[in-house]
Design a protein around this motif. Structure first.
Motif, PDB file in Angstrom:
ATOM      1  N   UNK A  95       0.835  -1.204   0.000  1.00 10.40           N
ATOM      2  CA  UNK A  95       0.000   0.000   0.000  1.00 10.40           C
ATOM      3  C   UNK A  95       0.868   1.251   0.000  1.00 10.40           C
ATOM      4  N   UNK A  96       1.928   1.244   0.771  1.00 13.12           N
ATOM      5  CA  UNK A  96       2.843   2.391   0.787  1.00 13.12           C
ATOM      6  C   UNK A  96       3.491   2.614  -0.564  1.00 13.12           C
ATOM      7  N   UNK A  97       3.945   1.537  -1.200  1.00 19.68           N
ATOM      8  CA  UNK A  97       4.546   1.667  -2.524  1.00 19.68           C
ATOM      9  C   UNK A  97       3.536   2.111  -3.571  1.00 19.68           C
ATOM     10  N   UNK A  98       2.327   1.555  -3.510  1.00 13.55           N
ATOM     11  CA  UNK A  98       1.297   1.932  -4.473  1.00 13.55           C
ATOM     12  C   UNK A  98       0.863   3.380  -4.285  1.00 13.55           C
ATOM     13  N   UNK A  99       0.758   3.811  -3.045  1.00 13.11           N
ATOM     14  CA  UNK A  99       0.368   5.192  -2.767  1.00 13.11           C
ATOM     15  C   UNK A  99       1.430   6.158  -3.272  1.00 13.11           C
ATOM     16  N   UNK A 100       2.661   5.845  -3.013  1.00 17.27           N
ATOM     17  CA  UNK A 100       3.749   6.696  -3.483  1.00 17.27           C
ATOM     18  C   UNK A 100       3.854   6.647  -5.002  1.00 17.27           C
ATOM     19  N   UNK A 101       3.710   5.459  -5.571  1.00 16.80           N
ATOM     20  CA  UNK A 101       3.789   5.306  -7.019  1.00 16.80           C
ATOM     21  C   UNK A 101       2.650   5.991  -7.751  1.00 16.80           C
ATOM     22  N   UNK A 102       1.510   6.130  -7.102  1.00 15.36           N
ATOM     23  CA  UNK A 102       0.365   6.792  -7.726  1.00 15.36           C
ATOM     24  C   UNK A 102       0.499   8.307  -7.697  1.00 15.36           C
ATOM     25  N   UNK A 103       1.527   8.784  -7.036  1.00 15.17           N
ATOM     26  CA  UNK A 103       1.769  10.222  -7.002  1.00 15.17           C
ATOM     27  C   UNK A 103       1.025  10.959  -5.909  1.00 15.17           C
ATOM     28  N   UNK A 104       0.389  10.233  -4.999  1.00 15.41           N
ATOM     29  CA  UNK A 104      -0.289  10.897  -3.888  1.00 15.41           C
ATOM     30  C   UNK A 104       0.661  11.002  -2.711  1.00 15.41           C
ATOM     31  N   UNK A 105       0.323  11.880  -1.820  1.00 13.41           N
ATOM     32  CA  UNK A 105       1.152  12.101  -0.636  1.00 13.41           C
ATOM     33  C   UNK A 105       0.913  10.963   0.355  1.00 13.41           C
ATOM     34  N   UNK A 106       1.974  10.482   0.941  1.00 17.56           N
ATOM     35  CA  UNK A 106       1.883   9.390   1.907  1.00 17.56           C
ATOM     36  C   UNK A 106       1.548   9.978   3.279  1.00 17.56           C
ATOM     37  N   UNK A 107       0.254  10.110   3.545  1.00 20.79           N
ATOM     38  CA  UNK A 107      -0.223  10.619   4.835  1.00 20.79           C
ATOM     39  C   UNK A 107      -1.127   9.567   5.461  1.00 20.79           C
ATOM     40  N   UNK A 108      -1.408   9.730   6.732  1.00 18.61           N
ATOM     41  CA  UNK A 108      -2.176   8.729   7.476  1.00 18.61           C
ATOM     42  C   UNK A 108      -3.552   8.482   6.873  1.00 18.61           C
ATOM     43  N   UNK A 109      -4.220   9.520   6.416  1.00 13.87           N
ATOM     44  CA  UNK A 109      -5.570   9.358   5.872  1.00 13.87           C
ATOM     45  C   UNK A 109      -5.567   8.511   4.601  1.00 13.87           C
ATOM     46  N   UNK A 110      -4.580   8.704   3.745  1.00 13.38           N
ATOM     47  CA  UNK A 110      -4.491   7.904   2.516  1.00 13.38           C
ATOM     48  C   UNK A 110      -4.211   6.441   2.828  1.00 13.38           C
ATOM     49  N   UNK A 111      -3.313   6.205   3.759  1.00 20.73           N
ATOM     50  CA  UNK A 111      -2.987   4.832   4.144  1.00 20.73           C
ATOM     51  C   UNK A 111      -4.193   4.184   4.823  1.00 20.73           C
ATOM     52  N   UNK A 112      -4.894   4.936   5.662  1.00 21.29           N
ATOM     53  CA  UNK A 112      -6.094   4.440   6.330  1.00 21.29           C
ATOM     54  C   UNK A 112      -7.148   4.023   5.311  1.00 21.29           C
ATOM     55  N   UNK A 113      -7.383   4.865   4.332  1.00 23.21           N
ATOM     56  CA  UNK A 113      -8.376   4.546   3.299  1.00 23.21           C
ATOM     57  C   UNK A 113      -7.954   3.330   2.484  1.00 23.21           C
ATOM     58  N   UNK A 114      -6.696   3.261   2.106  1.00 28.86           N
ATOM     59  CA  UNK A 114      -6.214   2.135   1.290  1.00 28.86           C
ATOM     60  C   UNK A 114      -6.282   0.821   2.068  1.00 28.86           C
ATOM     61  N   UNK A 115      -5.858   0.828   3.320  1.00 27.10           N
ATOM     62  CA  UNK A 115      -5.908  -0.390   4.124  1.00 27.10           C
ATOM     63  C   UNK A 115      -7.342  -0.830   4.374  1.00 27.10           C
ATOM     64  N   UNK A 116      -8.229   0.125   4.584  1.00 34.44           N
ATOM     65  CA  UNK A 116      -9.642  -0.215   4.793  1.00 34.44           C
ATOM     66  C   UNK A 116     -10.237  -0.844   3.547  1.00 34.44           C
ATOM     67  N   UNK A 117      -9.878  -0.332   2.388  1.00 33.20           N
ATOM     68  CA  UNK A 117     -10.349  -0.931   1.139  1.00 33.20           C
ATOM     69  C   UNK A 117      -9.798  -2.341   0.956  1.00 33.20           C
TER      70      UNK A 117
END
Length: 146
Positions: free
Chosen positions: A95-117
């Protein structure tokens, strides 16, 4: 009207495995708590299961829908929880690699949403795969409500 709704809820609860229901419900509860709590140690402790248990458990449940043995070891509750921790770490890194690779900022809310999905999709996949397994081989943790 309430009788029909009650029957619908009873049927839904009967058809959803208890472990997947608890994981999804706990994920939603943790999400809401993390979004509305002030940062601090309580928030950190609440995030631990979402980071290190729930995604891996959903993944393991999807990968192993039955109680069939893997190299001579039957996968029951304790083994599934033990496998969920390294699987969660793997999902967290992905999830961290995908979030960074997608060009979004690696913040808690993005990681929370991705892990929940990941947890929600993993639970849906696990539910669908378990329904294809014969009843006698299907993993179904029994919980008795007294």
């Amino acid at each position: 009207m309430s009788h029909g709704t009650s029957r619908l809820v009873d049927v839904a609860i009967e058809r959803v495995p208890t472990d997947l229901f608890v994981v999804v419900l706990a994920t939603v509860a943790v999400d809401l708590s993390l979004l509305f709590l002030v940062p601090g140690p309580t928030r950190f402790l609440l995030a631990l299961p979402l980071l290190f248990v729930f995604p891996g458990y959903a993944l393991v449940s999807g990968l192993f829908p039955s109680t069939a043995s893997v190299r001579g070891v039957d996968l029951y509750g304790l083994e599934r929880v033990a496998l969920s921790v390294p699987a969660s770490v793997t999902v967290l890194v992905a999830v961290g690699l995908a979030t960074t690779g997608a060009g979004t900022v690696l913040v808690a809310e993005n990681v929370l949403a991705a892990l929940s999905l990941v947890v929600l999709w993993g639970a849906v996949v696990a539910l669908l795969r378990r329904r294809r397994v014969p009843d006698d081989r299907r993993y179904d943790p029994t919980v008795t409500w007294a």
